[in-house]
Motif scaffolding. Structure first.
Motif, PDB file in Angstrom:
ATOM      1  N   ALA A   1       0.624  -1.325   0.210  1.00 41.23           N
ATOM      2  CA  ALA A   1      -0.006   0.186  -0.245  1.00 41.23           C
ATOM      3  C   ALA A   1       1.199   1.051   0.441  1.00 41.23           C
ATOM      4  O   ALA A   1       0.975   2.146  -0.533  1.00 41.23           O
ATOM      5  CB  ALA A   1      -1.182  -0.057   1.276  1.00 41.23           C
TER       6      ALA A   1
ATOM      7  N   GLY B   1       1.249   3.788  -2.869  1.00 39.73           N
ATOM      8  CA  GLY B   1       0.185   4.986  -2.588  1.00 39.73           C
ATOM      9  C   GLY B   1       1.497   5.970  -2.978  1.00 39.73           C
ATOM     10  O   GLY B   1       0.713   6.966  -3.685  1.00 39.73           O
TER      11      GLY B   1
ATOM     12  N   SER C   1      -0.205   8.554  -6.837  1.00 39.43           N
ATOM     13  CA  SER C   1       0.482   9.977  -5.585  1.00 39.43           C
ATOM     14  C   SER C   1      -0.371  11.027  -6.430  1.00 39.43           C
ATOM     15  O   SER C   1      -0.612  10.528  -7.788  1.00 39.43           O
ATOM     16  CB  SER C   1       1.650  10.855  -5.401  1.00 39.43           C
ATOM     17  OG  SER C   1       1.439  11.988  -5.650  1.00 39.43           O
TER      18      SER C   1
ATOM     19  N   TRP D   1      -6.093  10.676  -7.952  1.00 41.08           N
ATOM     20  CA  TRP D   1      -6.453   9.357  -6.978  1.00 41.08           C
ATOM     21  C   TRP D   1      -6.293   9.159  -5.867  1.00 41.08           C
ATOM     22  O   TRP D   1      -7.596   8.553  -5.839  1.00 41.08           O
ATOM     23  CB  TRP D   1      -4.609   8.330  -7.118  1.00 41.08           C
ATOM     24  CG  TRP D   1      -3.933   7.824  -8.533  1.00 41.08           C
ATOM     25  CD1 TRP D   1      -3.179   8.957  -9.445  1.00 41.08           C
ATOM     26  CD2 TRP D   1      -4.969   7.780  -9.815  1.00 41.08           C
ATOM     27  NE1 TRP D   1      -3.315   8.751 -10.893  1.00 41.08           N
ATOM     28  CE2 TRP D   1      -3.729   7.641 -10.571  1.00 41.08           C
ATOM     29  CE3 TRP D   1      -5.536   6.467  -9.881  1.00 41.08           C
ATOM     30  CZ2 TRP D   1      -4.688   7.342 -11.738  1.00 41.08           C
ATOM     31  CZ3 TRP D   1      -6.469   6.087 -11.017  1.00 41.08           C
ATOM     32  CH2 TRP D   1      -5.150   5.953 -12.736  1.00 41.08           C
ATOM     33  N   GLN D   2      -6.507  10.003  -4.632  1.00 47.54           N
ATOM     34  CA  GLN D   2      -6.907  10.029  -3.652  1.00 47.54           C
ATOM     35  C   GLN D   2      -7.953  10.241  -3.172  1.00 47.54           C
ATOM     36  O   GLN D   2      -8.903  10.526  -2.290  1.00 47.54           O
ATOM     37  CB  GLN D   2      -5.709  10.684  -2.645  1.00 47.54           C
ATOM     38  CG  GLN D   2      -4.334   9.359  -2.080  1.00 47.54           C
ATOM     39  CD  GLN D   2      -3.269   9.796  -2.078  1.00 47.54           C
ATOM     40  OE1 GLN D   2      -2.862  10.533  -3.386  1.00 47.54           O
ATOM     41  NE2 GLN D   2      -2.152   8.900  -1.372  1.00 47.54           N
TER      42      GLN D   2
ATOM     43  N   VAL E   1      -9.483   6.433  -6.756  1.00 48.78           N
ATOM     44  CA  VAL E   1      -9.705   5.498  -5.161  1.00 48.78           C
ATOM     45  C   VAL E   1      -9.817   4.521  -5.262  1.00 48.78           C
ATOM     46  O   VAL E   1      -8.190   3.277  -4.961  1.00 48.78           O
ATOM     47  CB  VAL E   1     -10.244   6.163  -4.692  1.00 48.78           C
ATOM     48  CG1 VAL E   1     -10.157   4.418  -2.692  1.00 48.78           C
ATOM     49  CG2 VAL E   1     -10.086   7.060  -3.613  1.00 48.78           C
TER      50      VAL E   1
ATOM     51  N   ALA F   1      -6.770   2.559  -7.888  1.00 53.71           N
ATOM     52  CA  ALA F   1      -5.297   2.311  -7.128  1.00 53.71           C
ATOM     53  C   ALA F   1      -6.234   1.020  -6.334  1.00 53.71           C
ATOM     54  O   ALA F   1      -4.764   0.263  -6.359  1.00 53.71           O
ATOM     55  CB  ALA F   1      -5.250   3.798  -6.420  1.00 53.71           C
ATOM     56  N   ILE F   2      -6.377   1.026  -5.515  1.00 55.18           N
ATOM     57  CA  ILE F   2      -6.426   0.052  -4.487  1.00 55.18           C
ATOM     58  C   ILE F   2      -6.574  -1.299  -4.970  1.00 55.18           C
ATOM     59  O   ILE F   2      -6.376  -2.385  -4.310  1.00 55.18           O
ATOM     60  CB  ILE F   2      -7.987   0.083  -3.240  1.00 55.18           C
ATOM     61  CG1 ILE F   2      -6.976   1.173  -2.651  1.00 55.18           C
ATOM     62  CG2 ILE F   2      -7.953  -1.291  -2.562  1.00 55.18           C
ATOM     63  CD1 ILE F   2      -8.168   1.670  -1.631  1.00 55.18           C
TER      64      ILE F   2
ATOM     65  N   MET G   1      -3.607  -2.586  -6.538  1.00 51.34           N
ATOM     66  CA  MET G   1      -3.029  -3.308  -5.035  1.00 51.34           C
ATOM     67  C   MET G   1      -3.402  -4.390  -4.956  1.00 51.34           C
ATOM     68  O   MET G   1      -2.574  -5.116  -4.583  1.00 51.34           O
ATOM     69  CB  MET G   1      -3.054  -2.351  -3.901  1.00 51.34           C
ATOM     70  CG  MET G   1      -2.522  -1.064  -4.055  1.00 51.34           C
ATOM     71  SD  MET G   1      -3.259  -0.116  -2.284  1.00 51.34           S
ATOM     72  CE  MET G   1      -3.260   1.609  -2.942  1.00 51.34           C
TER      73      MET G   1
ATOM     74  N   GLU H   1      -5.677  -1.679   2.496  1.00 48.46           N
ATOM     75  CA  GLU H   1      -5.038  -1.096   2.023  1.00 48.46           C
ATOM     76  C   GLU H   1      -5.505   0.393   1.637  1.00 48.46           C
ATOM     77  O   GLU H   1      -4.743   1.705   1.276  1.00 48.46           O
ATOM     78  CB  GLU H   1      -5.032  -1.429   0.585  1.00 48.46           C
ATOM     79  CG  GLU H   1      -3.863  -2.693  -0.142  1.00 48.46           C
ATOM     80  CD  GLU H   1      -4.757  -4.311   0.350  1.00 48.46           C
ATOM     81  OE1 GLU H   1      -5.588  -4.054   1.145  1.00 48.46           O
ATOM     82  OE2 GLU H   1      -4.866  -5.066  -0.035  1.00 48.46           O
TER      83      GLU H   1
ATOM     84  N   PHE I   1      -3.294   4.129   2.647  1.00 55.26           N
ATOM     85  CA  PHE I   1      -3.106   4.674   0.791  1.00 55.26           C
ATOM     86  C   PHE I   1      -4.108   5.876   1.380  1.00 55.26           C
ATOM     87  O   PHE I   1      -4.174   7.388   0.747  1.00 55.26           O
ATOM     88  CB  PHE I   1      -4.378   4.183  -0.166  1.00 55.26           C
ATOM     89  CG  PHE I   1      -4.218   4.868  -1.168  1.00 55.26           C
ATOM     90  CD1 PHE I   1      -3.303   5.199  -2.257  1.00 55.26           C
ATOM     91  CD2 PHE I   1      -5.361   5.054  -1.848  1.00 55.26           C
ATOM     92  CE1 PHE I   1      -2.776   5.747  -3.268  1.00 55.26           C
ATOM     93  CE2 PHE I   1      -5.737   5.919  -3.453  1.00 55.26           C
ATOM     94  CZ  PHE I   1      -4.210   5.924  -3.589  1.00 55.26           C
TER      95      PHE I   1
END
Lengths: 301, 274
Positions: free
Chosen positions: A130, A134, A138, A159-160, A166, A169-170, A173, A241, A245
């Motif tokens: 993560a 992460g 970014s 992404w966050q 989100v 991205a997760i 992972m 994750e 994150f």
């Protein structure tokens, strides 16, 4: 011998055997009763109490369950969990079958080196995964994924904070950490499929796709169902994750069911509603694991 | 000709897969060796830089890195040894002895294997606070000794690998039952120990949710919890964060690469057999 079976000595021997049996399993079962079984059962009691972890418990009937079921954030967390689970596991299992098929091909040299490379991510802790991803995901322009996007002429993604950013991205992972693991499991299953089948298919002029579709997948059915079952259970428990994150401020775009119950318990000190959501999660897992296994059973017939 | 093409595409798939698996490790190393300002610029650093030592010094000034590694080693080692002993002893009884309620107890174990650990999380936390074990490594070690899969695994292995005749003849020679377990069964089941030890150690080393709940104080943080502390550090320094992650990840990766066959078969066998 049969006469001896009824003698006191033999009877005594049997009693001694039972006694040893109980003695041998008791250290485990005592710990299991205290730290395993009792907590599970006590959750069902706590689900009906109002309790902050310190003061008196107060019986509130189904109030905790009603509270959770009426909380839009709970539904949001369930939705997020399901979406991230689907995004992280469906492509992963499909790619794993192809990778395993390629790895199983008689033509391949360095098979053990490839196996080790594919399996490496699984040895990495979820926290490390993560953190690494992460930074790659970014939201800034210097994040690796955004640099790549900009090269392609696309805009940077937040992404966050972006609703789908989100989740993607997760899901990446989860995909990365588990792909090799499932590849190796499929590979183990494929090594049990007799080579004659493929050779016969080759003579009949079958394409690679046809071989996978009509030989590999039917022969792997039990293992595929098993991996779907495990992935379903695992992805409904997603926690580490998104927590890493998204950091301390749990944003709604990425909250999962386990994060929801963790926050209820250890940030809001609402142990009753946390227990209620744990029970609901338990039921959801039973339903999803059963339905997915049954569906898989039908589809791969 | 078509054979050559299919061979090339086969290798292309495998090489791309392998590169995607390995790339994040390379990227982690690149960031662990570069200054934050180089990482946070466009384009970012693509090659390893000179800051390997500096970044790690920054890690040490933010968290007790070696203390956390030590805590993780203590937790994972003790619970692994404990699980090997408890599970093989109970698995031996389940495989070889007859006693009332045996099937019922074993069935109970199998059912609880299916229950997600989050269900018992809150009462478990309550028990730990009542025992006064909050911020004590015992809070992770002792519940870590419960491993239903371990018993299941040991029972299977002992049933199919330890012959009854051997146990009977040892008993006729006057061995007590605990000696039969220790002197006869344990040497035979050492391969099963290796498998279970790898699964358990990795699980304990990588575990996050439970230690996060019960190990709040920095002095008892395991390495996973300590790494989370790096992210929450006041100044967000990616070089420093990735340096900590790199040094926490590399030992396990090296051990894996040395024993990769044993690791792969252990970690997947366990899943497939059950």
């Amino acid at each position: 011998m049969s006469a001896e079976a009824h003698s006191p000595k033999r009877w005594n021997e049997k009693r001694k055997e039972s006694l040893s049996g109980y003695l041998f399993i008791s250290p485990f079962f005592i710990l299991f009763a205290i730290f395993g079984l009792f907590p599970m059962l006590f959750s069902f009691y706590l689900g009906f109490q109002r309790w902050n972890g310190l003061g008196e418990m107060e019986f509130v009937g189904f109030q905790n369950f009603v509270f959770v079921m009426e909380d839009p954030i709970f539904w949001k967390s369930l939705w997020n969990t399901i979406i991230m689970g689907v995004l992280g596991t469906v492509p992963q299992l499909i790619v794993a079958i192809f990778l395993a098929f390629a790895l199983n091909s008689a033509l391949v040299k360095f098979q053990s080196a490839f196996r080790a490379a594919f399996f490496l991510p699984y040895v990495t802790s979820t926290v490390a995964v993560a953190i690494i991803f992460g930074v790659m995901f970014s939201s800034q322009d210097f994040g690796l994924v955004n640099v790549f996007f900009n090269l392609l002429g696309l805009d940077s993604v937040n992404w966050q904070t972006n609703e789908w950013g989100v989740k993607i991205a997760i899901a990446v992972m989860v995909f990365w950490r588990w792909l090799g693991y499932n590849t190796i499991i499929y590979l183990a299953g494929m090594q049990g499929i007799p080579n004659d089948l493929y050779e016969a298919a080759t003579i009949d002029g079958a394409t690679v796709w046809q071989k996978i579709r009509f030989i590999t997948i039917p022969m792997l059915r039990p293992i595929i169902i098993f991996t779907i079952f495990l992935s379903t259970i695992g992805s409904l428990q997603l926690f580490t994750e998104p927590l890493i994150f998204l950091g301390g401020n749990l944003r709604e775009e990425g909250i999962t069911v386990v994060l929801y119950l963790w926050r209820e318990a250890f940030s809001n000190m609402a142990f009753g509603t946390a227990s209620a959501s744990a029970i609901i999660l338990f039921l959801i897992i039973i339903v999803f694991a059963t339905v997915n296994s049954l569906l898989a059973n039908k589809v791969f017939k | 000709m078509s054979n050559v093409i299919s061979k090339i595409s086969l290798y292309a798939v495998l090489v791309i897969g392998a590169l995607l698996s390995i790339f994040p490790f390379y990227w982690m190393f690149v960031m662990a060796t570069n200054h934050n300002s180089v990482i946070n610029s466009v384009p970012p650093a693509y090659l390893p830089g000179p800051e390997l030592v500096t970044n790690f010094q920054n890690v040490l000034s933010n968290i007790d890195f070696f203390g956390a590694i030590g805590n993780s080693l203590i937790v994972a080692t003790i619970s692994t040894i404990g699980v090997l002993f408890l599970c093989s002893l109970a698995g031996f009884a389940f495989a070889k002895y007859h006693f009332k309620g045996k099937n019922l107890l074993f069935g109970l174990l199998l059912i609880t294997m299916m229950v997600p650990p989050q269900l018992g999380l809150i009462p478990q936390y309550y028990i730990i606070t009542q025992l006064g074990w909050l911020n004590d490594l015992k809070a992770v070690i002792v519940p870590g000794l419960i491993d239903a899969f371990g018993i299941f695994w040991m029972r299977q292995y002992i049933s199919s690998n330890v012959p009854d005749e051997l146990l009977d003849s040892a008993k006729i020679d006057g061995c007590s039952r605990i000696r039969v377990y220790w002197n006869i069964a344990v040497p035979i089941i050492l391969p099963a120990f290796a498998t279970l030890a790898i699964i358990k150690f990795m699980y304990m080393w990588n575990d996050f949710l439970w230690p996060l709940v019960v190990l709040r104080d920095e002095s008892v943080h395991t390495i996973q919890i300590a790494l989370r502390g790096l992210i929450d550090a006041y100044v967000k320094d990616n070089g420093m964060i990735l340096s900590g992650t790199f040094w926490a990840t590399i030992p396990l990766v090296l051990i894996f690469l040395l024993f990769n066959r044993l690791f792969i078969s252990s970690l997947t066998q366990g899943a497939v057999k059950s």
